[in-house]
Motif scaffolding. Structure first.
Motif, PDB file in Angstrom:
ATOM      1  N   ASP A   1       0.626  -1.229  -0.094  1.00 52.47           N
ATOM      2  CA  ASP A   1       0.012  -0.067   0.087  1.00 52.47           C
ATOM      3  C   ASP A   1       1.092   1.274   0.047  1.00 52.47           C
ATOM      4  O   ASP A   1       1.427   1.814   0.988  1.00 52.47           O
ATOM      5  CB  ASP A   1      -0.714  -0.105   1.325  1.00 52.47           C
ATOM      6  CG  ASP A   1      -1.989   1.268   0.909  1.00 52.47           C
ATOM      7  OD1 ASP A   1      -1.761   1.950   0.329  1.00 52.47           O
ATOM      8  OD2 ASP A   1      -3.043   1.146   1.991  1.00 52.47           O
TER       9      ASP A   1
ATOM     10  N   ASN B   1       0.017   4.040  -1.071  1.00 56.37           N
ATOM     11  CA  ASN B   1      -0.962   5.116  -1.316  1.00 56.37           C
ATOM     12  C   ASN B   1      -0.861   6.117  -0.197  1.00 56.37           C
ATOM     13  O   ASN B   1      -1.421   6.177   0.858  1.00 56.37           O
ATOM     14  CB  ASN B   1      -2.417   4.477  -0.891  1.00 56.37           C
ATOM     15  CG  ASN B   1      -3.482   5.609  -1.311  1.00 56.37           C
ATOM     16  OD1 ASN B   1      -3.262   6.525  -1.880  1.00 56.37           O
ATOM     17  ND2 ASN B   1      -4.637   5.481  -0.454  1.00 56.37           N
TER      18      ASN B   1
ATOM     19  N   ARG C   1       4.023   4.059   5.790  1.00 54.60           N
ATOM     20  CA  ARG C   1       3.500   2.733   5.186  1.00 54.60           C
ATOM     21  C   ARG C   1       4.879   2.154   4.311  1.00 54.60           C
ATOM     22  O   ARG C   1       4.778   0.988   4.374  1.00 54.60           O
ATOM     23  CB  ARG C   1       2.495   3.022   4.082  1.00 54.60           C
ATOM     24  CG  ARG C   1       1.168   3.001   5.092  1.00 54.60           C
ATOM     25  CD  ARG C   1      -0.048   3.534   4.151  1.00 54.60           C
ATOM     26  NE  ARG C   1      -1.230   3.233   4.657  1.00 54.60           N
ATOM     27  CZ  ARG C   1      -2.482   3.553   4.261  1.00 54.60           C
ATOM     28  NH1 ARG C   1      -2.541   4.212   2.807  1.00 54.60           N
ATOM     29  NH2 ARG C   1      -3.713   3.569   4.657  1.00 54.60           N
TER      30      ARG C   1
ATOM     31  N   HIS D   1      -1.937   0.757  -5.451  1.00 48.88           N
ATOM     32  CA  HIS D   1      -3.008   1.941  -5.788  1.00 48.88           C
ATOM     33  C   HIS D   1      -2.616   3.167  -5.162  1.00 48.88           C
ATOM     34  O   HIS D   1      -1.841   3.248  -4.294  1.00 48.88           O
ATOM     35  CB  HIS D   1      -4.239   1.723  -5.559  1.00 48.88           C
ATOM     36  CG  HIS D   1      -4.738   1.800  -4.088  1.00 48.88           C
ATOM     37  ND1 HIS D   1      -4.130   1.062  -2.928  1.00 48.88           N
ATOM     38  CD2 HIS D   1      -5.400   2.635  -3.262  1.00 48.88           C
ATOM     39  CE1 HIS D   1      -4.485   1.448  -1.777  1.00 48.88           C
ATOM     40  NE2 HIS D   1      -5.414   2.500  -1.954  1.00 48.88           N
TER      41      HIS D   1
ATOM     42  N   THR E   1      -4.701   6.665  -4.346  1.00 46.99           N
ATOM     43  CA  THR E   1      -6.257   7.170  -4.323  1.00 46.99           C
ATOM     44  C   THR E   1      -6.295   8.137  -5.181  1.00 46.99           C
ATOM     45  O   THR E   1      -5.720   8.962  -5.326  1.00 46.99           O
ATOM     46  CB  THR E   1      -6.644   7.305  -2.976  1.00 46.99           C
ATOM     47  OG1 THR E   1      -6.350   6.397  -2.115  1.00 46.99           O
ATOM     48  CG2 THR E   1      -8.021   7.904  -2.846  1.00 46.99           C
TER      49      THR E   1
ATOM     50  N   ARG F   1      -5.135   1.715 -10.117  1.00 53.00           N
ATOM     51  CA  ARG F   1      -6.502   2.476 -10.368  1.00 53.00           C
ATOM     52  C   ARG F   1      -6.512   3.234 -11.668  1.00 53.00           C
ATOM     53  O   ARG F   1      -7.546   3.627 -12.266  1.00 53.00           O
ATOM     54  CB  ARG F   1      -6.914   3.364  -9.291  1.00 53.00           C
ATOM     55  CG  ARG F   1      -7.266   2.728  -8.021  1.00 53.00           C
ATOM     56  CD  ARG F   1      -8.144   3.261  -7.032  1.00 53.00           C
ATOM     57  NE  ARG F   1      -8.532   2.368  -5.792  1.00 53.00           N
ATOM     58  CZ  ARG F   1      -8.583   2.676  -4.699  1.00 53.00           C
ATOM     59  NH1 ARG F   1      -8.576   4.115  -4.220  1.00 53.00           N
ATOM     60  NH2 ARG F   1      -8.689   1.823  -3.689  1.00 53.00           N
TER      61      ARG F   1
ATOM     62  N   SER G   1      -3.784  -2.496   4.874  1.00 60.40           N
ATOM     63  CA  SER G   1      -4.481  -1.299   4.719  1.00 60.40           C
ATOM     64  C   SER G   1      -5.273  -1.368   3.578  1.00 60.40           C
ATOM     65  O   SER G   1      -6.164  -0.271   3.469  1.00 60.40           O
ATOM     66  CB  SER G   1      -3.520  -0.052   4.908  1.00 60.40           C
ATOM     67  OG  SER G   1      -2.659  -0.255   3.857  1.00 60.40           O
ATOM     68  N   GLN G   2      -5.151  -2.043   2.488  1.00 61.72           N
ATOM     69  CA  GLN G   2      -6.232  -2.041   1.542  1.00 61.72           C
ATOM     70  C   GLN G   2      -6.918  -3.360   1.111  1.00 61.72           C
ATOM     71  O   GLN G   2      -7.687  -3.484   0.336  1.00 61.72           O
ATOM     72  CB  GLN G   2      -5.313  -1.958   0.029  1.00 61.72           C
ATOM     73  CG  GLN G   2      -5.921  -2.088  -1.376  1.00 61.72           C
ATOM     74  CD  GLN G   2      -6.707  -0.655  -1.703  1.00 61.72           C
ATOM     75  OE1 GLN G   2      -7.541  -0.895  -2.536  1.00 61.72           O
ATOM     76  NE2 GLN G   2      -6.661   0.050  -0.831  1.00 61.72           N
TER      77      GLN G   2
ATOM     78  N   HIS H   1      -9.683  -4.468   2.607  1.00 63.48           N
ATOM     79  CA  HIS H   1     -10.973  -4.381   2.908  1.00 63.48           C
ATOM     80  C   HIS H   1     -11.652  -4.169   1.549  1.00 63.48           C
ATOM     81  O   HIS H   1     -12.859  -4.013   1.241  1.00 63.48           O
ATOM     82  CB  HIS H   1     -11.543  -3.138   3.656  1.00 63.48           C
ATOM     83  CG  HIS H   1     -10.919  -1.938   3.457  1.00 63.48           C
ATOM     84  ND1 HIS H   1      -9.565  -1.650   3.150  1.00 63.48           N
ATOM     85  CD2 HIS H   1     -11.450  -0.747   3.578  1.00 63.48           C
ATOM     86  CE1 HIS H   1      -9.294  -0.353   2.899  1.00 63.48           C
ATOM     87  NE2 HIS H   1     -10.808   0.257   3.152  1.00 63.48           N
ATOM     88  N   ARG H   2     -10.716  -3.768   0.324  1.00 69.32           N
ATOM     89  CA  ARG H   2     -11.382  -3.576  -0.845  1.00 69.32           C
ATOM     90  C   ARG H   2     -11.151  -4.847  -1.830  1.00 69.32           C
ATOM     91  O   ARG H   2     -10.253  -5.641  -1.881  1.00 69.32           O
ATOM     92  CB  ARG H   2     -10.501  -2.675  -1.583  1.00 69.32           C
ATOM     93  CG  ARG H   2     -10.272  -1.174  -0.897  1.00 69.32           C
ATOM     94  CD  ARG H   2     -11.694  -0.360  -1.185  1.00 69.32           C
ATOM     95  NE  ARG H   2     -11.445   1.025  -0.546  1.00 69.32           N
ATOM     96  CZ  ARG H   2     -12.301   1.488   0.507  1.00 69.32           C
ATOM     97  NH1 ARG H   2     -13.334   0.743   0.676  1.00 69.32           N
ATOM     98  NH2 ARG H   2     -11.956   2.689   1.070  1.00 69.32           N
TER      99      ARG H   2
ATOM    100  N   GLY I   1      -6.545   2.111   7.971  1.00 70.69           N
ATOM    101  CA  GLY I   1      -7.488   3.332   8.529  1.00 70.69           C
ATOM    102  C   GLY I   1      -8.896   2.288   8.311  1.00 70.69           C
ATOM    103  O   GLY I   1      -9.268   1.644   9.224  1.00 70.69           O
TER     104      GLY I   1
HETATM  105  C1  3PG Z   1      -6.050   3.837   2.861  1.00 70.24           C
HETATM  106  O1  3PG Z   1      -5.455   4.902   2.409  1.00 70.24           O
HETATM  107  O2  3PG Z   1      -6.741   3.783   3.737  1.00 70.24           O
HETATM  108  C2  3PG Z   1      -6.012   2.580   1.992  1.00 70.24           C
HETATM  109  O3  3PG Z   1      -4.869   2.799   0.990  1.00 70.24           O
HETATM  110  C3  3PG Z   1      -7.517   2.606   1.250  1.00 70.24           C
HETATM  111  O4  3PG Z   1      -7.439   3.641   0.006  1.00 70.24           O
HETATM  112  P1  3PG Z   1      -8.756   3.856  -0.499  1.00 70.24           P
HETATM  113  O5  3PG Z   1      -9.937   4.192   0.450  1.00 70.24           O
HETATM  114  O6  3PG Z   1      -8.647   4.918  -1.640  1.00 70.24           O
HETATM  115  O7  3PG Z   1      -9.320   2.437  -1.334  1.00 70.24           O
END
Ligand code: 3PG
Length: 377
Positions: A25, A27, A40, A63, A65, A111, A140-141, A143-144, A352
């Motif tokens: 992650d 992100n 991270r 990914h 965001t 993405r 942390s990703q 849940h998608r 998160g």
């Molecule tokens: C986050 O930053 O909590 C995760 O990388 C999830 O990102 P997302 O809400 O864009 O899926």
């Protein structure tokens, strides 16, 4: 235990000269192509260093965001390499990643490809061709239900990385916590917190509600919150399920514009609540002294606008508390790092939304996908 059933990446798995896809992650927030919080990335480095020293070729997938405009990893590559301390080749497409001979390659923002969020089987095949095995190091990703999280484990021998595993073990401890136990919930978006609240209603000795989330609870208790944001749709449910419960604590005072303190019974028509007040902070400080375990997600004030007094004070108190303290959520973690206190807690979660969903449901799509994988190498 769930963590015992996960296929954990370990020393006996042969990776030398293999192409190992690592879902990370990355992100991370950035301004003018400079990463502003590298936490991270740093937490994934132990696995990446281990793979490098064992002679694997690493294919990083992540990914980023999307905000308004399309975000690419390309302009961030120089900074990624500085943070990681090794060179990373950028691959704009899965085909380019497949053709890369570099020791470490990072594919473009997942993405940017519609197949990532659509769970497109064709895209899953294209990704699977990039490597020989798959490691999920992106708790942390997870849940998608995205292709890189749930489809790749169907196509490749797949493992949980060490950080992924640690998140599940430590958050699993909080799920059935040592008592007395305090849950602190702040931030915004009731919808992302309701599962956790319901899970802990019967379990927690105390639940403290702060941040913008508290506005909705104050309205449900009959207070006016002026111009502060409220999730009106959630008010009836909050009133029925949480108001008046002996273990739910709400702010008794708050700070509005200019840091002026108001009792919650004295909030005026034009006021906007920005932070928790000193009396509420003191009540919370007293409460946490009784606790053996504390779980916290979401800041107590509007920290993006600099209203971080209550959140920073709580960080300081928790850092010196005898309780086992577990904290998650990007904004709070950024403040913890600013205060130089990242080594002062029992556990800091990189998740998160993933942390909240895991605590509420006890699993995540990315965990289920790894539990169903059939490994044979
Ligand atoms: C986050 O930053 O909590 C995760 O990388 C999830 O990102 P997302 O809400 O864009 O899926």
């Amino acid at each position: 235990m769930l963590s015992n059933r996960l296929p954990l990446f370990n020393d006996s798995i042969h990776v030398s000269d293999k192409r190992v896809i690592v879902r990370v992650d990355f992100n991370v927030p950035a301004e003018q192509n400079k990463i502003t919080d590298d936490y991270r990335i740093l937490r994934t480095l132990p696995l990446l260093e281990q793979l490098r020293s064992r002679g694997a070729r690493i294919m990083l997938l992540s990914h980023l965001t999307e905000k308004k405009e399309h975000r690419s990893f390309e302009p961030l590559m120089e900074n990624f390499q500085q943070v990681c301390g090794f060179s990373i080749k950028f691959a704009p497409t899965p085909l380019a990643a497949r053709q890369s001979k570099a020791p470490v390659t990072l594919l473009e923002n997942l993405r940017a490809f519609p197949g990532e969020e659509n769970k497109d089987p064709q895209f899953a095949k294209e990704l699977a061709l990039v490597g020989d095995l798959f490691i999920n190091e992106a708790f942390s990703q997870s849940h998608r239900s995205n292709t890189s999280i749930v489809e790749l484990p169907k196509l490749l021998p797949s493992y949980a990385g060490p950080l992924f595993y640690e998140e599940i073990r430590k958050l699993g401890e909080a799920s059935s916590p040592e008592k007395p136990f305090l849950l602190i919930l702040g931030g915004v978006k009731f919808a992302t917190k309701i599962g956790v609240l319901e899970h802990f209603m019967e379990v927690a000795d105390s639940i403290f509600i702060g941040g913008a989330l508290a506005n909705t609870f104050l309205v449900a208790s009959g207070f006016s919150v002026g111009e502060s944001p409220v999730e009106q749709d959630a008010v009836p449910h909050v009133r029925n399920a949480f108001i008046g419960k002996p273990n739910v604590m709400l702010p008794s005072d708050v700070r509005v514009e200019g840091n002026e303190v108001r009792s919650v019974s004295d909030i005026r028509t034009g006021d906007v609540i920005y932070d928790l007040g000193p009396v509420s902070s003191a009540a919370l400080a007293e409460k946490l002294q009784e606790m053996r375990m504390i779980l916290w997600n979401g800041p107590l004030g509007f920290v993006e606008r600099g209203y971080n007094q209550a959140t920073s004070e709580l960080i300081d108190l928790l850092a010196h508390s005898k309780a086992r303290v577990i904290i998650g959520g990007g904004d709070t973690l950024a403040l913890i790092r600013k205060q130089g206190l990242e080594d002062s807690f029992y556990y800091l979660s990189t998740g998160g939304g993933a942390m909240l969903e895991f605590l509420a449901k006890g699993t995540l799509p990315g965990i289920d996908a790894l539990l169903e994988t059939r490994n044979s190498m």
